[in-house]
Design an enzyme around this catalytic site. Structure first.
Site, mmCIF file in Angstrom:
data_model
loop_
_atom_site.group_PDB
_atom_site.id
_atom_site.type_symbol
_atom_site.label_atom_id
_atom_site.label_comp_id
_atom_site.label_asym_id
_atom_site.label_seq_id
_atom_site.Cartn_x
_atom_site.Cartn_y
_atom_site.Cartn_z
ATOM 1 N N GLY A 44 -7.518 -22.326 -60.002
ATOM 2 C CA GLY A 44 -7.465 -21.218 -60.919
ATOM 3 C C GLY A 44 -6.509 -20.698 -61.734
ATOM 4 N N GLY A 45 -5.808 -19.579 -61.082
ATOM 5 C CA GLY A 45 -4.817 -18.797 -61.920
ATOM 6 C C GLY A 45 -3.533 -20.000 -62.023
ATOM 7 N N LYS A 81 -4.023 -16.065 -66.039
ATOM 8 C CA LYS A 81 -3.061 -15.265 -65.593
ATOM 9 C C LYS A 81 -1.570 -15.490 -66.213
ATOM 10 C CE LYS A 81 -5.926 -12.720 -63.672
ATOM 11 N NZ LYS A 81 -6.846 -13.210 -62.593
ATOM 12 N N HIS A 141 -5.174 -6.619 -66.517
ATOM 13 C CA HIS A 141 -5.847 -7.015 -65.843
ATOM 14 C C HIS A 141 -7.220 -6.140 -65.950
ATOM 15 C CE1 HIS A 141 -6.734 -8.845 -61.260
ATOM 16 N NE2 HIS A 141 -7.207 -9.440 -62.458
ATOM 17 N N SER A 200 -7.535 -7.821 -58.000
ATOM 18 C CA SER A 200 -8.219 -9.185 -57.622
ATOM 19 C C SER A 200 -9.364 -8.968 -56.843
ATOM 20 C CB SER A 200 -7.276 -10.545 -57.441
ATOM 21 O OG SER A 200 -6.388 -10.397 -58.297
ATOM 22 N N GLY A 256 -13.973 -5.765 -57.956
ATOM 23 C CA GLY A 256 -15.360 -5.399 -58.940
ATOM 24 C C GLY A 256 -15.280 -5.476 -60.116
ATOM 25 N N LYS A 257 -14.359 -6.123 -60.782
ATOM 26 C CA LYS A 257 -14.426 -6.106 -62.215
ATOM 27 C C LYS A 257 -15.719 -6.927 -62.784
ATOM 28 C CE LYS A 257 -10.526 -7.975 -62.768
ATOM 29 N NZ LYS A 257 -9.918 -7.758 -61.173
ATOM 30 N N ASN A 291 -18.422 -7.654 -61.572
ATOM 31 C CA ASN A 291 -19.713 -6.906 -61.009
ATOM 32 C C ASN A 291 -19.772 -5.436 -62.053
ATOM 33 O OD1 ASN A 291 -21.196 -7.854 -58.452
ATOM 34 N ND2 ASN A 291 -18.897 -8.368 -58.145
ATOM 35 N N ASN A 325 -12.646 -16.986 -51.360
ATOM 36 C CA ASN A 325 -12.293 -17.070 -52.863
ATOM 37 C C ASN A 325 -12.825 -18.154 -53.785
ATOM 38 O OD1 ASN A 325 -10.672 -15.895 -54.856
ATOM 39 N ND2 ASN A 325 -9.110 -17.500 -54.837
ATOM 40 N N ARG A 338 -9.522 -0.740 -53.748
ATOM 41 C CA ARG A 338 -10.347 -1.002 -52.712
ATOM 42 C C ARG A 338 -9.836 -0.018 -51.449
ATOM 43 N NH1 ARG A 338 -13.799 -5.249 -50.730
ATOM 44 N NH2 ARG A 338 -14.044 -6.189 -52.816
HETATM 45 P P1 GTP Z 1 -11.030 -11.191 -59.944
HETATM 46 O O1 GTP Z 1 -11.823 -12.093 -60.569
HETATM 47 O O2 GTP Z 1 -10.443 -11.843 -58.670
HETATM 48 O O3 GTP Z 1 -10.035 -10.452 -60.828
HETATM 49 O O4 GTP Z 1 -11.958 -9.823 -59.343
HETATM 50 P P2 GTP Z 1 -12.953 -8.991 -59.789
HETATM 51 O O5 GTP Z 1 -12.206 -7.653 -59.871
HETATM 52 O O6 GTP Z 1 -13.747 -9.434 -60.959
HETATM 53 O O7 GTP Z 1 -14.191 -8.930 -58.525
HETATM 54 P P3 GTP Z 1 -15.486 -9.012 -58.250
HETATM 55 O O8 GTP Z 1 -16.468 -8.207 -59.420
HETATM 56 O O9 GTP Z 1 -15.781 -10.645 -58.548
HETATM 57 O O10 GTP Z 1 -15.722 -8.471 -56.965
HETATM 58 C C1 GTP Z 1 -15.334 -8.914 -55.731
HETATM 59 C C2 GTP Z 1 -15.871 -8.702 -54.449
HETATM 60 O O11 GTP Z 1 -16.373 -7.204 -54.594
HETATM 61 C C3 GTP Z 1 -17.221 -9.028 -54.349
HETATM 62 O O12 GTP Z 1 -17.568 -9.638 -53.107
HETATM 63 C C4 GTP Z 1 -18.336 -8.147 -54.538
HETATM 64 O O13 GTP Z 1 -19.490 -8.108 -53.890
HETATM 65 C C5 GTP Z 1 -17.439 -6.723 -54.276
HETATM 66 N N1 GTP Z 1 -17.957 -5.778 -55.080
HETATM 67 C C6 GTP Z 1 -18.017 -5.819 -56.207
HETATM 68 N N2 GTP Z 1 -18.380 -4.617 -56.840
HETATM 69 C C7 GTP Z 1 -18.763 -3.637 -55.482
HETATM 70 C C8 GTP Z 1 -19.469 -2.442 -55.438
HETATM 71 O O14 GTP Z 1 -19.629 -1.745 -56.385
HETATM 72 N N3 GTP Z 1 -19.475 -1.895 -54.189
HETATM 73 C C9 GTP Z 1 -19.335 -2.837 -53.106
HETATM 74 N N4 GTP Z 1 -19.371 -2.473 -51.814
HETATM 75 N N5 GTP Z 1 -18.702 -4.110 -53.366
HETATM 76 C C10 GTP Z 1 -18.627 -4.424 -54.431
HETATM 77 C C1 SPV Z 2 -7.423 -12.951 -59.662
HETATM 78 O O1 SPV Z 2 -7.136 -13.438 -58.794
HETATM 79 O O2 SPV Z 2 -7.493 -11.887 -60.235
HETATM 80 C C2 SPV Z 2 -8.654 -13.872 -60.507
HETATM 81 C C3 SPV Z 2 -8.603 -15.416 -60.106
HETATM 82 O O3 SPV Z 2 -9.145 -13.443 -61.502
HETATM 83 S S1 SPV Z 2 -7.339 -16.291 -60.783
HETATM 84 O O4 SPV Z 2 -7.762 -16.806 -62.078
HETATM 85 O O5 SPV Z 2 -7.150 -17.480 -59.822
HETATM 86 O O6 SPV Z 2 -6.122 -15.546 -60.966
HETATM 87 MN MN MN Z 3 -8.549 -11.402 -61.952
#
Ligand code: GTP
Ligand code: SPV
Ligand code: MN
Length: 620
Positions: A235-236, A243, A263, A285, A288-289, A291, A400, A433
């Site tokens: 990944g990153g 990143k 980010h 990270s 929830g982005k 989602n 992850n 979170r």
């Molecule tokens: P990176 O790619 O690491 O930057 O992360 P991201 O911010 O895109 O996170 P992502 O949306 O993948 O969410 C990661 C986790 O958060 C997952 O396990 C989801 O199920 C959980 N999640 C996302 N949105 C919600 C929400 O609205 N409520 C809850 N309870 N969990 C959530």
């Molecule tokens: C993060 O960790 O915020 C990601 C995954 O989006 S990575 O590309 O590995 O940094």
């Molecule tokens: Mn990220």
């Protein structure tokens, strides 16, 4: 003009096949490729063109070599599973370095090394590190090729996994190379997994499915606009445009040039009346982005379209507003927790032409991870390649584990993604979170208070980086591991950008989907239901939604957040929006300690915000 000493001449290494290209307009680029090839000594050099033929060739070679598993084409056409080394599963913040000339420029949140010292160390590690391998030269554009906000870069790598990932994550290949003219600035990235297959005496060793090296470095040279990454394929650490470039190097460019590299997800929200709102949201990270960017609204008449899920570049435009692009072309999304119920768009996006990393495999060539279905299959091959049953007591997929899929496969993709000049941003949202204290949604009121809120975000650690999961830490703007310079200067830069925008600046909000009750259950259903919060945010932007004041900002007035049909008790809604002055005064003490780390680089305006917050809390 010396004659070359003959004794040396015999020792001059030959330039590996393919390194030299005379049709490359940028001489520094052509020379750099030859120099890196002479340092790393691959058997051959391949310039990647981004074609389907190249994808097919590499995925076939990797499947034959055992580093990819082809999934059932009936279920996941043209899709593959990669299993990483168990010691190479996430970004490593303690092996990430900012090698600015001055230590003070890296600031207290980054590991700093002197650039000359780091180059010496890296040269020793990269020397002959690609023996027996192919060195790939990967040109790419971040943002639409040739776009005004876009940037180009070239990654050298000995990892075909990185190449196929980059072909999804960026606009990669000939089109990107073609815009690198004689005077074009481009970002250089050198990456090696650090697992040569031959030593200088010709002794061979076999390859492994996921080559890596116990010694790892992810090093950034902001003044050179260069990245050197050694030892990791994940990944990153390994996809340098993401990143390393689009955040750490780009944040330095952005500071120097008056824009922002963040980010952030980007989405387009359309109200029942047909008004469009563009929202940028920064969460740490795995908070929830992805989602939120793919959300399916549960409230009638509202629509959400996806522009980006991880990175945004934002620039003040001629119209006095902040315009944003998603510089990426794909998703590298968290798999665990993703289901047809909570994110059908993601599930659909990863149906074909997708690389899955560290998920579990079913016996019919399907993928699985915790949360994909309520009940796990009776048996699986887990992410380590071991036979697994629900009784195994270990996760079948790594927490992850990720999917890599092209953004154009996302059925909610907004046309705006193609917009080279970006979209005008109406609202910026900061989140994290937090099991307690932070309400579901807060309108921060003005830019300076919004920047204070962004600067003081804390969030429970996730599996996206090595380290202890669950521990609360400050993660300003979700950018703690990604700001390529001093954090205090970064906050000042945000204040400066807001001052330049003046009344054209977006409104700033804070959200928290993760507040829990005493039993540790989430109070808010989240996912698609977050559309209710987005609708309230849009209402604040348009002046239609009511709010009530609290010491930390404005929260929805009774009745102004649409919760119809959720079956939330009045006390639950109250707990979701509650602001506890005692707990918040303690947060203020923690904030003061946090600010102390940055000494006099903390902008005075943010100290003023803290003082005002304390006054409001004392009066509450
Ligand atoms: P990176 O790619 O690491 O930057 O992360 P991201 O911010 O895109 O996170 P992502 O949306 O993948 O969410 C990661 C986790 O958060 C997952 O396990 C989801 O199920 C959980 N999640 C996302 N949105 C919600 C929400 O609205 N409520 C809850 N309870 N969990 C959530
Ligand atoms: C993060 O960790 O915020 C990601 C995954 O989006 S990575 O590309 O590995 O940094
Ligand atoms: Mn990220």
């Amino acid at each position: 003009n010396h004659a070359f000493p003959p004794v040396w001449a015999s020792a001059i290494p030959e330039v590996p096949d393919g390194a030299r290209r005379h049709d490359v307009a940028n001489k520094q680029l052509a020379d750099w490729v030859v120099r890196i090839a002479l340092l790393t000594r691959p058997d051959e050099v391949v310039w990647c063109d981004g074609s389907d033929e190249e994808w097919n060739r590499l995925t076939t070679e990797m499947t034959d070599a055992g580093s990819l598993v082809r999934l059932d084409p009936g279920v996941h056409p043209d899709s593959f599973l990669a299993r990483s080394d168990p010691d190479d599963v996430a970004r490593m913040e303690d092996r990430t370095f900012i090698c600015s000339r001055s230590e003070a420029d890296a600031g207290p949140t980054n590991n700093w090394r002197d650039p000359a010292d780091m180059h010496t160390e890296l040269n020793a590690l990269f020397a002959e590190s690609m023996r027996g391998r192919t060195m790939y030269v990967v040109p790419y554009s971040m943002g639409p090729v040739g776009g005004a906000i876009s940037q180009v870069g070239v990654q050298i790598t000995d990892s075909p996994y990185a190449v196929i990932s980059l072909s999804i994550m960026t606009r990669m290949g000939d089109d990107a190379l073609a815009v690198i003219g004689p005077d074009t600035d481009w970002v250089a990235g050198v990456h090696s997994v650090g697992y040569p297959l031959r030593d200088r005496d010709g002794l061979r060793r076999d390859d492994v499915p996921w080559p890596s090296n116990p010694v790892k470095y992810v090093s950034h040279f902001p003044e050179e606009r260069a990245i050197w990454s050694f030892g990791s394929g994940y990944g990153g650490n390994a996809l340098l445009p993401k990143k390393c470039f689009a955040l750490r190097i780009a944040s330095v460019m952005a500071r120097d040039e008056g824009w922002l590299a963040e980010h952030m997800l980007l989405l387009k929200l359309t109200s029942p009346a047909g008004r469009a709102f563009h929202i940028a949201a920064a969460f740490p990270s795995a908070c929830g982005k992805t989602n939120l960017a793919m959300l399916r609204p549960t409230i009638p008449g509202w629509d959400v379209e996806t522009i980006g899920d991880d990175i945004a570049w934002l620039r003040p435009g001629d119209d006095g507003r902040l315009h944003a692009i998603n510089p990426e072309a794909g998703f590298f999304g968290v798999a665990p927790g993703t289901s047809v119920q909570n994110n059908p768009v993601a599930i659909d996006t990863m149906r074909k032409h997708t690389i899955f990393t560290n998920v579990a495999l079913t016996e019919d060539g399907e993928v699985w991870w915790e949360g994909k279905t309520d009940e796990p299959p009776a048996h699986l091959i887990d992410w380590r390649g071991q036979y697994w049953t629900p009784a195994s007591g270990t996760p079948a997929a790594h927490p992850n584990a990720r999917f890599t899929a092209p953004i154009e496969q996302c059925r909610t993709l907004a046309d705006d993604w193609y917009e080279a000049d970006g979209v005008p941003i109406d609202a910026i949202v900061f989140g994290g979170r937090r099991a307690s204290n932070v309400p579901l949604v807060v309108d921060t009121g003005d830019w300076e208070h919004g920047v204070f809120v962004g600067a003081t975000v804390s969030s429970e650690r996730t599996a996206a980086q090595e380290g202890r999961v669950g521990e609360l830490r400050r993660d300003p703007f979700g950018m703690l591991p990604f700001v390529g310079y001093d954090m205090g200067d970064y906050w000042q830069h945000w204040l400066d950008v807001g001052a330049a925008l003046g009344s054209g600046a977006p409104k700033i909000f804070q959200v928290n989907w993760f507040r829990q009750d005493e039993e540790g259950a989430f109070l808010w259903p989240g996912f698609g239901e977050n559309s209710r919060v987005l609708a309230w945010i849009a209402g604040r932007v348009s002046g239609e939604a009511e709010a009530v004041d609290t010491a930390i900002g404005e929260v929805p007035a009774p009745g102004s957040l649409d919760v119809t049909g959720l079956g939330l008790g009045a006390t639950v809604l109250q707990s979701l929006l509650d602001v506890d002055p005692v707990a918040w005064l303690e947060e203020c003490d923690r904030t003061e300690e946090f600010f102390a780390r940055f000494g006099d680089r903390v902008p005075g305006r943010l100290r003023d915000e803290l003082a005002r917050l304390r006054e409001r809390l004392a009066g509450a």
